[in-house]
Design an enzyme around this catalytic site. Structure first.
Site, PDB file in Angstrom:
ATOM      1  N   HIS A  17       1.104  28.337  45.132  1.00 37.61           N
ATOM      2  CA  HIS A  17      -0.223  27.490  45.452  1.00 37.61           C
ATOM      3  C   HIS A  17      -0.110  27.337  46.603  1.00 37.61           C
ATOM      4  O   HIS A  17       0.246  25.975  46.973  1.00 37.61           O
ATOM      5  CB  HIS A  17      -0.577  26.877  44.271  1.00 37.61           C
ATOM      6  CG  HIS A  17      -1.817  25.975  44.388  1.00 37.61           C
ATOM      7  ND1 HIS A  17      -2.489  25.484  43.472  1.00 37.61           N
ATOM      8  CD2 HIS A  17      -2.790  25.781  45.530  1.00 37.61           C
ATOM      9  CE1 HIS A  17      -3.600  24.885  43.871  1.00 37.61           C
ATOM     10  NE2 HIS A  17      -3.766  24.950  45.195  1.00 37.61           N
ATOM     11  N   HIS A  19      -2.321  27.239  50.815  1.00 35.94           N
ATOM     12  CA  HIS A  19      -3.491  27.753  51.433  1.00 35.94           C
ATOM     13  C   HIS A  19      -2.806  27.768  52.910  1.00 35.94           C
ATOM     14  O   HIS A  19      -2.443  26.869  53.447  1.00 35.94           O
ATOM     15  CB  HIS A  19      -4.560  26.589  51.363  1.00 35.94           C
ATOM     16  CG  HIS A  19      -5.244  26.469  49.787  1.00 35.94           C
ATOM     17  ND1 HIS A  19      -6.375  27.007  49.449  1.00 35.94           N
ATOM     18  CD2 HIS A  19      -4.775  25.702  49.041  1.00 35.94           C
ATOM     19  CE1 HIS A  19      -6.657  26.853  48.378  1.00 35.94           C
ATOM     20  NE2 HIS A  19      -5.418  25.929  48.120  1.00 35.94           N
ATOM     21  N   HIS A 197      -8.970  27.914  41.285  1.00 37.39           N
ATOM     22  CA  HIS A 197      -8.821  26.297  41.049  1.00 37.39           C
ATOM     23  C   HIS A 197      -9.747  25.788  40.140  1.00 37.39           C
ATOM     24  O   HIS A 197     -10.749  26.135  39.833  1.00 37.39           O
ATOM     25  CB  HIS A 197      -9.077  25.732  42.323  1.00 37.39           C
ATOM     26  CG  HIS A 197      -8.287  25.675  43.449  1.00 37.39           C
ATOM     27  ND1 HIS A 197      -7.613  27.058  43.945  1.00 37.39           N
ATOM     28  CD2 HIS A 197      -7.835  24.960  44.288  1.00 37.39           C
ATOM     29  CE1 HIS A 197      -6.710  26.912  44.865  1.00 37.39           C
ATOM     30  NE2 HIS A 197      -6.778  25.486  45.146  1.00 37.39           N
ATOM     31  N   GLU A 200      -9.195  20.427  38.822  1.00 32.46           N
ATOM     32  CA  GLU A 200      -8.555  19.540  40.090  1.00 32.46           C
ATOM     33  C   GLU A 200      -9.570  18.167  39.899  1.00 32.46           C
ATOM     34  O   GLU A 200      -8.883  17.111  39.689  1.00 32.46           O
ATOM     35  CB  GLU A 200      -8.472  19.975  41.501  1.00 32.46           C
ATOM     36  CG  GLU A 200      -8.018  19.325  42.543  1.00 32.46           C
ATOM     37  CD  GLU A 200      -7.958  20.047  43.606  1.00 32.46           C
ATOM     38  OE1 GLU A 200      -8.838  20.806  43.941  1.00 32.46           O
ATOM     39  OE2 GLU A 200      -7.428  19.558  44.686  1.00 32.46           O
ATOM     40  N   ASP A 278       0.449  23.106  48.034  1.00 31.42           N
ATOM     41  CA  ASP A 278      -0.895  23.410  48.247  1.00 31.42           C
ATOM     42  C   ASP A 278      -1.343  23.402  49.711  1.00 31.42           C
ATOM     43  O   ASP A 278      -1.587  24.505  50.370  1.00 31.42           O
ATOM     44  CB  ASP A 278      -1.870  22.068  47.543  1.00 31.42           C
ATOM     45  CG  ASP A 278      -3.309  22.222  47.212  1.00 31.42           C
ATOM     46  OD1 ASP A 278      -3.828  23.477  47.324  1.00 31.42           O
ATOM     47  OD2 ASP A 278      -3.848  21.399  46.831  1.00 31.42           O
ATOM     48  N   ASP A 279      -1.507  22.020  50.504  1.00 31.72           N
ATOM     49  CA  ASP A 279      -1.782  22.209  51.775  1.00 31.72           C
ATOM     50  C   ASP A 279      -0.634  20.987  52.369  1.00 31.72           C
ATOM     51  O   ASP A 279      -1.037  20.042  52.949  1.00 31.72           O
ATOM     52  CB  ASP A 279      -3.116  21.647  52.190  1.00 31.72           C
ATOM     53  CG  ASP A 279      -4.242  22.373  51.248  1.00 31.72           C
ATOM     54  OD1 ASP A 279      -4.660  23.837  51.921  1.00 31.72           O
ATOM     55  OD2 ASP A 279      -4.796  21.812  50.339  1.00 31.72           O
TER      56      ASP A 279
HETATM   57  N1  ADE Z   1      -8.791  24.210  49.802  1.00 26.80           N
HETATM   58  C1  ADE Z   1      -7.791  24.089  50.294  1.00 26.80           C
HETATM   59  N2  ADE Z   1      -7.086  23.263  49.233  1.00 26.80           N
HETATM   60  C2  ADE Z   1      -7.754  22.865  48.113  1.00 26.80           C
HETATM   61  C3  ADE Z   1      -7.608  22.337  47.324  1.00 26.80           C
HETATM   62  N3  ADE Z   1      -6.471  21.370  46.751  1.00 26.80           N
HETATM   63  N4  ADE Z   1      -8.717  22.148  46.327  1.00 26.80           N
HETATM   64  C4  ADE Z   1      -9.670  22.975  46.432  1.00 26.80           C
HETATM   65  N5  ADE Z   1     -10.020  23.495  47.548  1.00 26.80           N
HETATM   66  C5  ADE Z   1      -8.918  23.619  48.502  1.00 26.80           C
HETATM   67 ZN    ZN Z   2      -5.340  24.451  46.168  1.00 26.51          ZN
END
Ligand code: ADE
Ligand code: ZN
Length: 345
Positions: A17, A19, A197, A200, A278-279
């Site tokens: 996971h 991005h 997703h 969340e 994630d990011d």
């Molecule tokens: N785009 C990038 N990170 C995200 C996340 N955690 N949830 C939804 N969209 C995303």
């Molecule tokens: Zn994500």
């Protein structure tokens, strides 16, 4: 706990996971912006980093989309991806499943091939230079409408050999999975693997819809699934993996503090949990940082860390031979650790 950090660093893992736009570190964002003659809405790296305080998902997405706006040429996407792969190699990531958000770029006039060719060039180099395998998953932005997603899917068709799956990201609240029923149906018919997703910020019901309506094989996040015991039972029974992102959950206020993160409970319930970043450029850590942060806060032991690493290969989209090979690498790493320190993880 330093023992645990060292174990985390030494075990081979997969990241499921991630991005790619969320790996854009501020220094690289400014360098690419300058090369492209663009200005970021921040005056310095320090000012941009100071903006990384988010009360919810949408506040993060606003900054994330603004920074992604510096990516113009294939070379930019290559450099972005290459920087991630080097960082992932340092964390002993042996396989990465990477999301990209084509609509973030095509909406600015960047052609789909420019994006995919830049990312894939780096992924191919990652395989050649590091032996790191990867898969690319196209995410639809769920705040946009169905027709935009259908156009994006059509643009991806010539790249069927490079894009293996479809996902669903961006603002979850008010954008239920069913909005994309036909898009995912068409994607599945084209042989793309569906993930989404869900849970969340959205309710357990969205996780249920992702399973029943989009027919996903994996849930990204899934935290709020725990509100529905029948849903949990089904996720366990079907061994549907969850790609959990602890530092993301903390930064986006999905959890109040790491000590209240549900990951340990998820493991105890028998869910197939994986740990991911994630990011990472925005959330303060890559994969190993996520393992250590959640393990420290929840008192996870060595066996839990090994289980999470094992799950990461088992939950991947790799075929069985590659899953077995990578799981074997994990077993070999544990054996060599036992030999070198006499302890048994
Ligand atoms: N785009 C990038 N990170 C995200 C996340 N955690 N949830 C939804 N969209 C995303
Ligand atoms: Zn994500």
């Amino acid at each position: 706990m330093s023992n645990l950090r060292s174990l985390v660093a030494k075990v081979p893992k997969a990241e499921l996971h991630l991005h790619i736009e969320g790996t854009l570190e501020p220094e690289l964002a400014f360098a690419i912006a300058e090369r492209n003659g663009l200005a970021l809405p921040y005056s310095s790296v320090a000012e941009l980093r100071a903006a990384y305080r988010f009360a919810n998902l949408q506040e993060f997405l606003d900054v994330y989309y603004a920074c992604a706006g510096v990516l113009i040429e294939s070379r930019d996407f290559y450099e972005l991806t290459w920087a991630y792969l080097e960082r992932a190699r340092d964390d002993n990531i042996r396989h990465a499943e990477i999301f990209f958000d084509p609509q973030t770029h095509t909406a600015r006039g960047i052609e789909f091939p420019t994006v995919v060719e830049g990312i894939c060039g780096a992924l191919e180099d990652g395989w050649r230079k590091f032996g790191m395998s990867s898969r690319l998953i196209l995410c639809f932005l769920r705040h946009l409408d169905e027709s935009d997603a259908l156009e994006t899917l059509a643009a991806a068709m010539p790249y069927r050999d490079r894009v293996v799956g479809v996902g669903l990201d961006s603002g979850e609240r008010g954008n239920p999975p069913r909005k994309f029923e036909r898009v995912f149906h068409r994607a599945r018919e084209a042989g793309l693997v569906p993930v989404a997703h869900a849970g969340e910020e959205g309710p357990a019901e969205y996780v249920r819809e992702a399973l029943d309506v989009l027919e996903v094989v994996r849930i990204d996040h899934g935290n709020n699934a725990l509100d529905d015991p029948d849903l949990v039972a089904e996720l366990v029974r079907r061994q549907i993996p969850l790609t959990v992102c602890p530092l993301s959950n903390l930064k986006l206020c999905v959890v109040d503090d790491m000590a209240s993160h549900p990951l340990k409970r998820m493991l105890e319930l028998g869910l197939v949990v994986t740990v991911n970043s994630d990011d990472p450029a925005y959330f303060g850590g890559y994969v190993n940082d996520n393992y250590v942060a959640v393990a420290e806060a929840l008192g996870l032991g060595e066996a839990d860390v090994v289980k999470l690493a094992r799950n990461s290969f088992e939950a991947s989209l790799l075929d069985e031979a590659d899953r077995t090979r990578l799981s074997g690498e994990l077993t070999a790493a544990l054996t060599s650790l036992e030999r070198s320190d006499g302890s048994k993880p």
